[in-house]
Scaffold this motif. Structure first.
Motif, PDB file in Angstrom:
ATOM      1  N   ALA A 181       9.920  -8.062 -34.171  1.00  0.00           N
ATOM      2  CA  ALA A 181      10.900  -7.086 -34.621  1.00  0.00           C
ATOM      3  C   ALA A 181      11.675  -7.679 -35.791  1.00  0.00           C
ATOM      4  O   ALA A 181      12.232  -6.974 -36.624  1.00  0.00           O
ATOM      5  N   LYS A 182      11.693  -9.000 -35.819  1.00  0.00           N
ATOM      6  CA  LYS A 182      12.475  -9.679 -36.844  1.00  0.00           C
ATOM      7  C   LYS A 182      11.500 -10.399 -37.781  1.00  0.00           C
ATOM      8  O   LYS A 182      10.632 -11.137 -37.319  1.00  0.00           O
ATOM      9  N   ALA A 183      11.615 -10.161 -39.056  1.00  0.00           N
ATOM     10  CA  ALA A 183      10.702 -10.822 -40.001  1.00  0.00           C
ATOM     11  C   ALA A 183      10.976 -12.316 -40.037  1.00  0.00           C
ATOM     12  O   ALA A 183      12.113 -12.759 -39.905  1.00  0.00           O
ATOM     13  N   SER A 184       9.899 -13.070 -40.165  1.00  0.00           N
ATOM     14  CA  SER A 184      10.061 -14.507 -40.369  1.00  0.00           C
ATOM     15  C   SER A 184       9.218 -14.857 -41.577  1.00  0.00           C
ATOM     16  O   SER A 184       8.502 -14.008 -42.105  1.00  0.00           O
ATOM     17  N   ARG A 185       9.250 -16.103 -41.985  1.00  0.00           N
ATOM     18  CA  ARG A 185       8.463 -16.439 -43.171  1.00  0.00           C
ATOM     19  C   ARG A 185       6.970 -16.313 -42.897  1.00  0.00           C
ATOM     20  O   ARG A 185       6.170 -16.222 -43.797  1.00  0.00           O
ATOM     21  N   HIS A 186       6.563 -16.278 -41.618  1.00  0.00           N
ATOM     22  CA  HIS A 186       5.147 -16.132 -41.293  1.00  0.00           C
ATOM     23  C   HIS A 186       4.723 -14.675 -41.263  1.00  0.00           C
ATOM     24  O   HIS A 186       3.593 -14.334 -41.531  1.00  0.00           O
ATOM     25  N   THR A 187       5.615 -13.821 -40.851  1.00  0.00           N
ATOM     26  CA  THR A 187       5.208 -12.456 -40.552  1.00  0.00           C
ATOM     27  C   THR A 187       5.514 -11.477 -41.680  1.00  0.00           C
ATOM     28  O   THR A 187       4.698 -10.643 -42.020  1.00  0.00           O
ATOM     29  N   LYS A 188       6.678 -11.581 -42.239  1.00  0.00           N
ATOM     30  CA  LYS A 188       7.140 -10.662 -43.282  1.00  0.00           C
ATOM     31  C   LYS A 188       6.705  -9.215 -42.966  1.00  0.00           C
ATOM     32  O   LYS A 188       6.747  -8.779 -41.839  1.00  0.00           O
ATOM     33  N   ALA A 189       6.294  -8.472 -43.974  1.00  0.00           N
ATOM     34  CA  ALA A 189       5.995  -7.054 -43.761  1.00  0.00           C
ATOM     35  C   ALA A 189       4.756  -6.837 -42.904  1.00  0.00           C
ATOM     36  O   ALA A 189       4.638  -5.871 -42.179  1.00  0.00           O
ATOM     37  N   LYS A 190       3.794  -7.780 -42.989  1.00  0.00           N
ATOM     38  CA  LYS A 190       2.504  -7.579 -42.322  1.00  0.00           C
ATOM     39  C   LYS A 190       2.632  -7.278 -40.843  1.00  0.00           C
ATOM     40  O   LYS A 190       1.931  -6.447 -40.293  1.00  0.00           O
ATOM     41  N   ALA A 191       3.522  -7.964 -40.207  1.00  0.00           N
ATOM     42  CA  ALA A 191       3.617  -7.840 -38.760  1.00  0.00           C
ATOM     43  C   ALA A 191       4.343  -6.578 -38.339  1.00  0.00           C
ATOM     44  O   ALA A 191       4.224  -6.136 -37.214  1.00  0.00           O
ATOM     45  N   LYS A 192       5.069  -6.005 -39.265  1.00  0.00           N
ATOM     46  CA  LYS A 192       5.989  -4.924 -38.902  1.00  0.00           C
ATOM     47  C   LYS A 192       5.350  -3.791 -38.116  1.00  0.00           C
ATOM     48  O   LYS A 192       5.892  -3.351 -37.125  1.00  0.00           O
ATOM     49  N   GLY A 193       4.170  -3.342 -38.605  1.00  0.00           N
ATOM     50  CA  GLY A 193       3.574  -2.179 -37.975  1.00  0.00           C
ATOM     51  C   GLY A 193       2.738  -2.479 -36.747  1.00  0.00           C
ATOM     52  O   GLY A 193       2.143  -1.571 -36.199  1.00  0.00           O
ATOM     53  N   VAL A 194       2.671  -3.731 -36.320  1.00  0.00           N
ATOM     54  CA  VAL A 194       1.742  -4.060 -35.240  1.00  0.00           C
ATOM     55  C   VAL A 194       2.230  -3.504 -33.904  1.00  0.00           C
ATOM     56  O   VAL A 194       3.267  -3.903 -33.386  1.00  0.00           O
ATOM     57  N   LEU A 195       1.511  -2.530 -33.394  1.00  0.00           N
ATOM     58  CA  LEU A 195       1.748  -2.048 -32.031  1.00  0.00           C
ATOM     59  C   LEU A 195       0.401  -1.590 -31.523  1.00  0.00           C
ATOM     60  O   LEU A 195      -0.225  -0.683 -32.088  1.00  0.00           O
ATOM     61  N   PHE A 196      -0.078  -2.236 -30.496  1.00  0.00           N
ATOM     62  CA  PHE A 196      -1.428  -1.986 -30.001  1.00  0.00           C
ATOM     63  C   PHE A 196      -1.347  -1.644 -28.526  1.00  0.00           C
ATOM     64  O   PHE A 196      -0.960  -2.484 -27.712  1.00  0.00           O
ATOM     65  N   GLN A 197      -1.670  -0.386 -28.198  1.00  0.00           N
ATOM     66  CA  GLN A 197      -1.628   0.043 -26.790  1.00  0.00           C
ATOM     67  C   GLN A 197      -2.879   0.878 -26.507  1.00  0.00           C
ATOM     68  O   GLN A 197      -2.814   2.100 -26.410  1.00  0.00           O
ATOM     69  N   PRO A 198      -4.025   0.211 -26.364  1.00  0.00           N
ATOM     70  CA  PRO A 198      -5.278   0.952 -26.256  1.00  0.00           C
ATOM     71  C   PRO A 198      -5.452   1.706 -24.944  1.00  0.00           C
ATOM     72  O   PRO A 198      -6.366   2.529 -24.835  1.00  0.00           O
ATOM     73  N   ALA A 199      -4.606   1.447 -23.964  1.00  0.00           N
ATOM     74  CA  ALA A 199      -4.817   2.067 -22.651  1.00  0.00           C
ATOM     75  C   ALA A 199      -3.694   3.030 -22.281  1.00  0.00           C
ATOM     76  O   ALA A 199      -3.456   3.290 -21.102  1.00  0.00           O
ATOM     77  N   SER A 200      -3.037   3.594 -23.284  1.00  0.00           N
ATOM     78  CA  SER A 200      -1.885   4.474 -23.004  1.00  0.00           C
ATOM     79  C   SER A 200      -2.223   5.610 -22.056  1.00  0.00           C
ATOM     80  O   SER A 200      -1.403   6.015 -21.230  1.00  0.00           O
ATOM     81  N   GLU A 201      -3.444   6.130 -22.172  1.00  0.00           N
ATOM     82  CA  GLU A 201      -3.817   7.267 -21.318  1.00  0.00           C
ATOM     83  C   GLU A 201      -3.780   6.917 -19.828  1.00  0.00           C
ATOM     84  O   GLU A 201      -3.760   7.793 -18.966  1.00  0.00           O
ATOM     85  N   PHE A 202      -3.788   5.625 -19.528  1.00  0.00           N
ATOM     86  CA  PHE A 202      -3.806   5.210 -18.120  1.00  0.00           C
ATOM     87  C   PHE A 202      -2.411   5.081 -17.508  1.00  0.00           C
ATOM     88  O   PHE A 202      -2.280   4.832 -16.317  1.00  0.00           O
TER      89      PHE A 202
END
Ligand SMILES: O=P(O)(O)OC[C@H]1O[C@H](O[C@H]2O[C@H](CO)[C@@H](O)[C@H](O)[C@H]2O)[C@H](O)[C@@H](O)[C@@H]1O
Length: 293
Positions: A181-202
């Protein structure tokens, strides 16, 4: 959790400064002095609908200390199981220089387990708190390397324990992954959109199963059902061994109506077809723009 080479706690030690050795004992602490307890085996986690349920109680017995075994270990003062385990899994800290040498020129990403690694193993899963000292250590690691916590628990719960916004969190054994949720020097903008929930239907199905398991197991003292959002854990750490087969049968009975859920011996109840931990690791690596494992 399945052990992957990039997830094992030994890798945790790679980036931990040597003076963090005393932060937390490894392997995980024992529930009783002199009795080795492998947290990985202390949950009722079964293979559903595929006939692998046979032998589940045997597996619980084989991997958990019985009272007789505990008494023998205490009397002898020797824990062969623990000694054998340590030979197979030497502390990374004892090989720190070798590990540092091997990592030269490579990019490092940290994957940390939560229970039994960052927090002590305790009887009540809701009370597995992380110490402030450990939190500081993880924070300082995350300043150096992209850092992810991969756990069987619900992601929100792990975050509530850890409270570090600069980390990746992979909850429910990798079925719920979120970038920092918080940018760091490693993540910057790239990490921002990462949300992976492939089993939501369950989720509705998992909720139903959770309710049903709570209802059906409430007469078994010591059992505890934990809703991990995309999977459910049935804990038997505090259940009398005499009731283990009853608990196993009860869980099996509830889950026979849910062929889409997988009950894996030694693992967790989760949607079929998911290969959660490697996926979690790969997604975190991709999010960090590193080559997949
Ligand atoms: O993330 P993992 O290392 O694969 O572990 C997943 C489970 O961790 C938690 O259970 C374990 O820790 C509890 C607190 O110390 C302990 O009471 C329990 O016996 C252990 O199995 C968590 O509560 C589970 O939901 C996770 O599946």
């Amino acid at each position: 959790m399945t052990k992957q080479s990039v997830v094992v706690p030994e890798v945790v030690a790679v980036a931990m400064p040597p003076n963090t050795a005393a932060l937390f004992p490894y392997p995980p602490p024992r529930a009783m002095p002199g009795v080795a307890v492998r947290k990985k085996y202390l949950q009722a986690q079964m293979e559903l609908g595929s006939g692998l349920i046979n032998g589940w109680v045997e597996s619980m017995r084989a991997s958990s200390p019985t009272h007789a075994k505990a008494a023998a270990v205490l009397a002898a003062g020797v824990d062969d199981e623990h000694t054998a385990w340590m030979v197979k899994h030497p502390s990374a800290l004892s090989k720190f220089d070798q590990i540092v040498a091997a990592s030269k020129g490579k990019r490092i990403v940290m994957f940390l387990d939560y229970d039994g690694t960052l927090s002590p193993i305790v009887d009540d899963p809701d009370a597995a708190f992380m110490s402030d000292t450990m939190r500081l250590a993880v924070r300082s690691v995350a300043k150096q390397f992209p850092t992810a916590i991969v756990s069987g628990r619900c992601r929100d719960k792990v975050f509530d324990f850890v409270k570090l916004a600069e980390l990746y969190y992979a909850g429910s054994h990798g079925m719920d992954i979120k970038g920092p949720a918080k940018a760091s020097r490693h993540t910057k903008a790239k990490a921002k959109g990462v949300l992976f929930q492939p089993a939501s239907e369950f989720i509705p199905m998992i909720e139903q199963v959770n309710e049903s398991l709570i209802e059906k197991t409430k007469c078994i003292p010591g059992s505890k059902v934990e809703n991990n959002k995309f999977c459910v854990s049935v804990h038997f750490r505090c259940v009398d061994e005499k009731s283990w087969s009853t608990l196993a049968d009860t869980v099996k009975a509830v889950l026979k109506d849910y062929p889409k859920l997988k009950l894996t011996q030694g693992r967790k109840v989760r949607p079929r077809g998911s290969h959660a931990i490697p996926l979690a690791v790969n997604l975190c690596l991709l999010a960090c723009s590193l080559a997949p494992y």
